[in-house]
Design a protein around this motif. Structure first.
Motif, PDB file in Angstrom:
ATOM      1  N   MET A 150      47.067  83.170 -25.550  1.00 16.43           N
ATOM      2  CA  MET A 150      46.107  84.224 -26.432  1.00 16.43           C
ATOM      3  C   MET A 150      44.752  84.108 -25.986  1.00 16.43           C
ATOM      4  SD  MET A 150      47.697  84.255 -30.351  1.00 16.43           S
ATOM      5  CE  MET A 150      48.981  85.168 -30.789  1.00 16.43           C
ATOM      6  N   VAL A 151      44.251  83.145 -25.899  1.00 19.11           N
ATOM      7  CA  VAL A 151      42.883  82.738 -25.559  1.00 19.11           C
ATOM      8  C   VAL A 151      42.590  83.350 -24.012  1.00 19.11           C
ATOM      9  CG1 VAL A 151      40.817  81.270 -24.997  1.00 19.11           C
ATOM     10  CG2 VAL A 151      42.151  81.375 -27.297  1.00 19.11           C
ATOM     11  N   SER A 152      43.445  82.917 -23.159  1.00 16.40           N
ATOM     12  CA  SER A 152      43.934  83.208 -21.860  1.00 16.40           C
ATOM     13  C   SER A 152      43.770  85.017 -21.503  1.00 16.40           C
ATOM     14  CB  SER A 152      44.840  82.397 -21.013  1.00 16.40           C
ATOM     15  OG  SER A 152      45.006  82.872 -19.593  1.00 16.40           O
ATOM     16  N   LYS A 153      44.478  85.428 -22.425  1.00 17.87           N
ATOM     17  CA  LYS A 153      44.854  86.981 -22.452  1.00 17.87           C
ATOM     18  C   LYS A 153      43.411  87.459 -22.525  1.00 17.87           C
ATOM     19  CE  LYS A 153      47.112  90.725 -24.271  1.00 17.87           C
ATOM     20  NZ  LYS A 153      48.241  91.196 -25.296  1.00 17.87           N
ATOM     21  N   VAL A 154      42.734  87.086 -23.543  1.00 21.05           N
ATOM     22  CA  VAL A 154      41.397  87.706 -23.956  1.00 21.05           C
ATOM     23  C   VAL A 154      40.298  87.504 -22.822  1.00 21.05           C
ATOM     24  CG1 VAL A 154      39.419  87.379 -25.607  1.00 21.05           C
ATOM     25  CG2 VAL A 154      41.718  87.290 -26.740  1.00 21.05           C
ATOM     26  N   LYS A 155      40.475  86.432 -22.396  1.00 21.81           N
ATOM     27  CA  LYS A 155      39.583  86.149 -21.254  1.00 21.81           C
ATOM     28  C   LYS A 155      39.855  87.196 -20.018  1.00 21.81           C
ATOM     29  CE  LYS A 155      37.733  82.703 -18.055  1.00 21.81           C
ATOM     30  NZ  LYS A 155      37.680  81.426 -17.624  1.00 21.81           N
ATOM     31  N   THR A 156      41.077  87.160 -19.549  1.00 22.15           N
ATOM     32  CA  THR A 156      41.725  88.112 -18.771  1.00 22.15           C
ATOM     33  C   THR A 156      41.345  89.362 -18.782  1.00 22.15           C
ATOM     34  OG1 THR A 156      43.061  86.430 -17.895  1.00 22.15           O
ATOM     35  CG2 THR A 156      43.509  88.627 -17.248  1.00 22.15           C
ATOM     36  N   VAL A 157      41.637  90.151 -20.031  1.00 21.95           N
ATOM     37  CA  VAL A 157      41.314  91.379 -20.459  1.00 21.95           C
ATOM     38  C   VAL A 157      39.817  91.568 -20.398  1.00 21.95           C
ATOM     39  CG1 VAL A 157      41.743  93.080 -22.200  1.00 21.95           C
ATOM     40  CG2 VAL A 157      43.698  91.550 -21.421  1.00 21.95           C
ATOM     41  N   PHE A 158      39.277  90.821 -20.779  1.00 28.09           N
ATOM     42  CA  PHE A 158      37.693  91.144 -21.017  1.00 28.09           C
ATOM     43  C   PHE A 158      37.076  91.151 -19.488  1.00 28.09           C
ATOM     44  CE2 PHE A 158      33.373  89.249 -20.921  1.00 28.09           C
ATOM     45  CZ  PHE A 158      33.056  90.014 -21.653  1.00 28.09           C
ATOM     46  N   GLU A 159      37.619  90.292 -18.752  1.00 34.17           N
ATOM     47  CA  GLU A 159      36.858  90.234 -17.347  1.00 34.17           C
ATOM     48  C   GLU A 159      37.597  91.461 -16.729  1.00 34.17           C
ATOM     49  OE1 GLU A 159      38.408  86.649 -15.880  1.00 34.17           O
ATOM     50  OE2 GLU A 159      36.747  85.430 -16.815  1.00 34.17           O
ATOM     51  N   GLU A 160      38.697  92.058 -16.826  1.00 30.77           N
ATOM     52  CA  GLU A 160      39.034  93.128 -16.333  1.00 30.77           C
ATOM     53  C   GLU A 160      38.518  94.564 -16.800  1.00 30.77           C
ATOM     54  OE1 GLU A 160      43.138  93.191 -17.060  1.00 30.77           O
ATOM     55  OE2 GLU A 160      43.640  91.778 -15.446  1.00 30.77           O
ATOM     56  N   SER A 161      37.953  94.348 -17.953  1.00 30.51           N
ATOM     57  CA  SER A 161      37.264  95.475 -18.679  1.00 30.51           C
ATOM     58  C   SER A 161      35.915  95.716 -18.074  1.00 30.51           C
ATOM     59  CB  SER A 161      37.200  95.326 -20.144  1.00 30.51           C
ATOM     60  OG  SER A 161      38.739  95.435 -20.527  1.00 30.51           O
ATOM     61  N   VAL A 162      35.134  94.275 -18.050  1.00 33.36           N
ATOM     62  CA  VAL A 162      33.750  94.463 -17.480  1.00 33.36           C
ATOM     63  C   VAL A 162      33.664  94.929 -16.072  1.00 33.36           C
ATOM     64  CG1 VAL A 162      32.035  92.600 -16.815  1.00 33.36           C
ATOM     65  CG2 VAL A 162      33.198  92.459 -18.962  1.00 33.36           C
ATOM     66  N   GLN A 163      34.790  94.428 -15.293  1.00 34.72           N
ATOM     67  CA  GLN A 163      34.824  94.991 -13.991  1.00 34.72           C
ATOM     68  C   GLN A 163      34.870  96.448 -13.676  1.00 34.72           C
ATOM     69  OE1 GLN A 163      38.288  92.922 -11.863  1.00 34.72           O
ATOM     70  NE2 GLN A 163      36.811  91.040 -11.634  1.00 34.72           N
ATOM     71  N   GLU A 164      36.051  97.113 -14.739  1.00 41.72           N
ATOM     72  CA  GLU A 164      36.248  98.281 -14.924  1.00 41.72           C
ATOM     73  C   GLU A 164      34.806  99.186 -15.176  1.00 41.72           C
ATOM     74  OE1 GLU A 164      39.511  99.510 -17.349  1.00 41.72           O
ATOM     75  OE2 GLU A 164      40.691  98.108 -16.419  1.00 41.72           O
ATOM     76  N   LEU A 165      34.225  98.731 -16.130  1.00 42.39           N
ATOM     77  CA  LEU A 165      32.926  99.374 -16.532  1.00 42.39           C
ATOM     78  C   LEU A 165      31.961  99.227 -15.408  1.00 42.39           C
ATOM     79  CD1 LEU A 165      32.630  97.846 -20.122  1.00 42.39           C
ATOM     80  CD2 LEU A 165      32.838 100.208 -19.415  1.00 42.39           C
ATOM     81  N   GLU A 166      31.771  98.195 -14.638  1.00 42.95           N
ATOM     82  CA  GLU A 166      30.918  98.138 -13.497  1.00 42.95           C
ATOM     83  C   GLU A 166      31.309  98.908 -12.419  1.00 42.95           C
ATOM     84  OE1 GLU A 166      28.019  96.451 -13.013  1.00 42.95           O
ATOM     85  OE2 GLU A 166      28.422  95.277 -15.065  1.00 42.95           O
ATOM     86  N   ILE A 167      32.451  99.317 -12.281  1.00 47.58           N
ATOM     87  CA  ILE A 167      32.936 100.665 -11.282  1.00 47.58           C
ATOM     88  C   ILE A 167      32.573 101.739 -11.760  1.00 47.58           C
ATOM     89  CG2 ILE A 167      34.870 101.434 -10.375  1.00 47.58           C
ATOM     90  CD1 ILE A 167      36.010  98.618 -10.184  1.00 47.58           C
ATOM     91  N   GLU A 168      32.646 102.021 -12.932  1.00 55.12           N
ATOM     92  CA  GLU A 168      32.382 103.306 -13.732  1.00 55.12           C
ATOM     93  C   GLU A 168      30.873 103.537 -13.664  1.00 55.12           C
ATOM     94  OE1 GLU A 168      34.368 104.567 -17.201  1.00 55.12           O
ATOM     95  OE2 GLU A 168      35.956 103.507 -16.582  1.00 55.12           O
ATOM     96  N   LYS A 169      30.036 102.502 -13.796  1.00 56.71           N
ATOM     97  CA  LYS A 169      28.526 102.411 -13.743  1.00 56.71           C
ATOM     98  C   LYS A 169      28.116 103.015 -12.482  1.00 56.71           C
ATOM     99  CE  LYS A 169      24.683  99.489 -14.667  1.00 56.71           C
ATOM    100  NZ  LYS A 169      24.286  98.215 -14.977  1.00 56.71           N
ATOM    101  N   LYS A 170      28.836 102.317 -11.377  1.00 56.81           N
ATOM    102  CA  LYS A 170      28.488 102.639 -10.068  1.00 56.81           C
ATOM    103  C   LYS A 170      28.410 104.100  -9.510  1.00 56.81           C
ATOM    104  CE  LYS A 170      28.568  98.077  -8.429  1.00 56.81           C
ATOM    105  NZ  LYS A 170      29.185  97.238  -7.418  1.00 56.81           N
TER     106      LYS A 170
END
Length: 85
Positions: free
Chosen positions: A62-82
């Motif tokens: 579960m902790v691994s899932k939280v970390k993975t989804v969080f990191e993916e979300s940050v990447q998506e937000l960075e792409i949208e920001k650009k």
């Protein structure tokens, strides 16, 4: 936040269930605020299992899932920001 994710991992490794539950509880609002609905059940389960000291064998995944989804979300937000810039 990256700090909260790191604290989840540290407390999981240390088997500090009370702290793990507190951190999960604090993470619920920020994840909900930014719309990461995918993690709501997982965060709730981490909090519940940590506090009740049940299903502890499920926590690493579960902790691994939280970390993975969080990191993916940050990447998506960075792409949208650009794209907006």
């Amino acid at each position: 936040t990256p700090e909260a994710i790191s604290n989840l991992e540290k407390n999981l490794t240390a088997k500090n269930w009370e702290a793990l539950g507190r951190i999960a509880h604090k993470m619920k609002s920020p994840f909900s605020f930014v719309g990461i609905k995918e993690l709501e059940d997982t965060i709730n389960s981490i909090e519940e299992y940590s506090k009740s000291k049940t299903n502890l064998d499920l926590l690493p995944e579960m902790v691994s899932k939280v970390k993975t989804v969080f990191e993916e979300s940050v990447q998506e937000l960075e792409i949208e920001k650009k794209e907006i810039s």
